[in-house]
Motif scaffolding. Sequence first.
Motif, PDB file in Angstrom:
ATOM      1  N   ASP A  42       0.861  -1.185   0.000  1.00 47.40           N
ATOM      2  CA  ASP A  42       0.000   0.000   0.000  1.00 47.40           C
ATOM      3  C   ASP A  42       0.902   1.241   0.000  1.00 47.40           C
ATOM      4  O   ASP A  42       2.110   1.136   0.219  1.00 47.40           O
ATOM      5  CB  ASP A  42      -0.960  -0.025   1.189  1.00 47.40           C
ATOM      6  CG  ASP A  42      -0.266   0.099   2.530  1.00 47.40           C
ATOM      7  OD1 ASP A  42       0.947  -0.108   2.593  1.00 47.40           O
ATOM      8  OD2 ASP A  42      -0.943   0.413   3.522  1.00 47.40           O
ATOM      9  N   PRO A  43       0.345   2.415  -0.254  1.00 45.59           N
ATOM     10  CA  PRO A  43       1.181   3.622  -0.381  1.00 45.59           C
ATOM     11  C   PRO A  43       2.042   3.917   0.854  1.00 45.59           C
ATOM     12  O   PRO A  43       3.184   4.346   0.715  1.00 45.59           O
ATOM     13  CB  PRO A  43       0.159   4.743  -0.608  1.00 45.59           C
ATOM     14  CG  PRO A  43      -1.007   4.052  -1.220  1.00 45.59           C
ATOM     15  CD  PRO A  43      -1.051   2.689  -0.611  1.00 45.59           C
ATOM     16  N   LEU A  44       1.515   3.662   2.037  1.00 43.58           N
ATOM     17  CA  LEU A  44       2.290   3.929   3.253  1.00 43.58           C
ATOM     18  C   LEU A  44       3.505   2.998   3.341  1.00 43.58           C
ATOM     19  O   LEU A  44       4.614   3.438   3.654  1.00 43.58           O
ATOM     20  CB  LEU A  44       1.403   3.778   4.487  1.00 43.58           C
ATOM     21  CG  LEU A  44       2.000   4.232   5.805  1.00 43.58           C
ATOM     22  CD1 LEU A  44       2.363   5.712   5.751  1.00 43.58           C
ATOM     23  CD2 LEU A  44       1.026   3.971   6.931  1.00 43.58           C
ATOM     24  N   ASP A  45       3.304   1.740   3.014  1.00 50.45           N
ATOM     25  CA  ASP A  45       4.429   0.795   3.020  1.00 50.45           C
ATOM     26  C   ASP A  45       5.421   1.098   1.897  1.00 50.45           C
ATOM     27  O   ASP A  45       6.630   0.891   2.055  1.00 50.45           O
ATOM     28  CB  ASP A  45       3.929  -0.638   2.921  1.00 50.45           C
ATOM     29  CG  ASP A  45       3.267  -1.115   4.203  1.00 50.45           C
ATOM     30  OD1 ASP A  45       3.616  -0.580   5.276  1.00 50.45           O
ATOM     31  OD2 ASP A  45       2.409  -2.009   4.136  1.00 50.45           O
ATOM     32  N   GLN A  46       4.933   1.591   0.773  1.00 47.88           N
ATOM     33  CA  GLN A  46       5.836   2.005  -0.309  1.00 47.88           C
ATOM     34  C   GLN A  46       6.716   3.159   0.156  1.00 47.88           C
ATOM     35  O   GLN A  46       7.919   3.183  -0.112  1.00 47.88           O
ATOM     36  CB  GLN A  46       5.039   2.432  -1.540  1.00 47.88           C
ATOM     37  CG  GLN A  46       4.422   1.293  -2.303  1.00 47.88           C
ATOM     38  CD  GLN A  46       3.601   1.775  -3.497  1.00 47.88           C
ATOM     39  OE1 GLN A  46       3.567   2.961  -3.810  1.00 47.88           O
ATOM     40  NE2 GLN A  46       2.931   0.846  -4.150  1.00 47.88           N
ATOM     41  N   ALA A  47       6.113   4.106   0.876  1.00 50.06           N
ATOM     42  CA  ALA A  47       6.885   5.239   1.396  1.00 50.06           C
ATOM     43  C   ALA A  47       7.932   4.749   2.387  1.00 50.06           C
ATOM     44  O   ALA A  47       9.084   5.221   2.366  1.00 50.06           O
ATOM     45  CB  ALA A  47       5.951   6.243   2.058  1.00 50.06           C
ATOM     46  N   LYS A  48       7.551   3.798   3.233  1.00 50.85           N
ATOM     47  CA  LYS A  48       8.518   3.244   4.193  1.00 50.85           C
ATOM     48  C   LYS A  48       9.687   2.582   3.466  1.00 50.85           C
ATOM     49  O   LYS A  48      10.845   2.754   3.851  1.00 50.85           O
ATOM     50  CB  LYS A  48       7.836   2.223   5.109  1.00 50.85           C
ATOM     51  CG  LYS A  48       6.917   2.826   6.134  1.00 50.85           C
ATOM     52  CD  LYS A  48       6.277   1.721   6.959  1.00 50.85           C
ATOM     53  CE  LYS A  48       5.273   2.256   7.933  1.00 50.85           C
ATOM     54  NZ  LYS A  48       4.628   1.175   8.712  1.00 50.85           N
ATOM     55  N   LEU A  49       9.382   1.816   2.421  1.00 52.30           N
ATOM     56  CA  LEU A  49      10.433   1.140   1.656  1.00 52.30           C
ATOM     57  C   LEU A  49      11.354   2.158   0.988  1.00 52.30           C
ATOM     58  O   LEU A  49      12.582   2.022   1.032  1.00 52.30           O
ATOM     59  CB  LEU A  49       9.815   0.213   0.602  1.00 52.30           C
ATOM     60  CG  LEU A  49      10.797  -0.516  -0.297  1.00 52.30           C
ATOM     61  CD1 LEU A  49      11.643  -1.499   0.500  1.00 52.30           C
ATOM     62  CD2 LEU A  49      10.067  -1.243  -1.408  1.00 52.30           C
TER      63      LEU A  49
END
Length: 149
Positions: A42-49
Amino acid sequence: MEDYPHEIDEQLAGFDSSVNSVKTMLDKLMSMPRKEPQQKLDPLDQAKLDLMSAYTLNSLFWMYLVTQGLNPREHAIKQELERIRTYMNRVKEITDKKKAARLDKGAASRFVRNALYEAEDKESRKKAASKKAAGTPASSPYPKRQKRS
């Protein structure tokens, strides 16, 4: 090969194994297509990555500067790492807000209404019981009959 103090042999061996471990992980990461893991997130996990990747690469560059005898605190890499940390804190705040309990206003108002209703109901029952005990009937819609003599 240059001469170095042999007291640091253990530290150098540990550093060498750490560098090899990082190299192995980077080789695995670089061999994977970048879009593949991101499509599943999801977008939040993409940002974390993305933040983790940027922080890791900048940290590696920090270490490179140290090995070259440069002071990374006087280099622009310091500001870049601080900027990434700021974004990491923002992502953490967003994650914490998602985890925080949310107030269901409708449910809260029902709880309060029912609690107040029960309190009012208990009070009216107490008044009725006290009137009955005092000998006066509870409020009746009919007027009291008088005895005829």
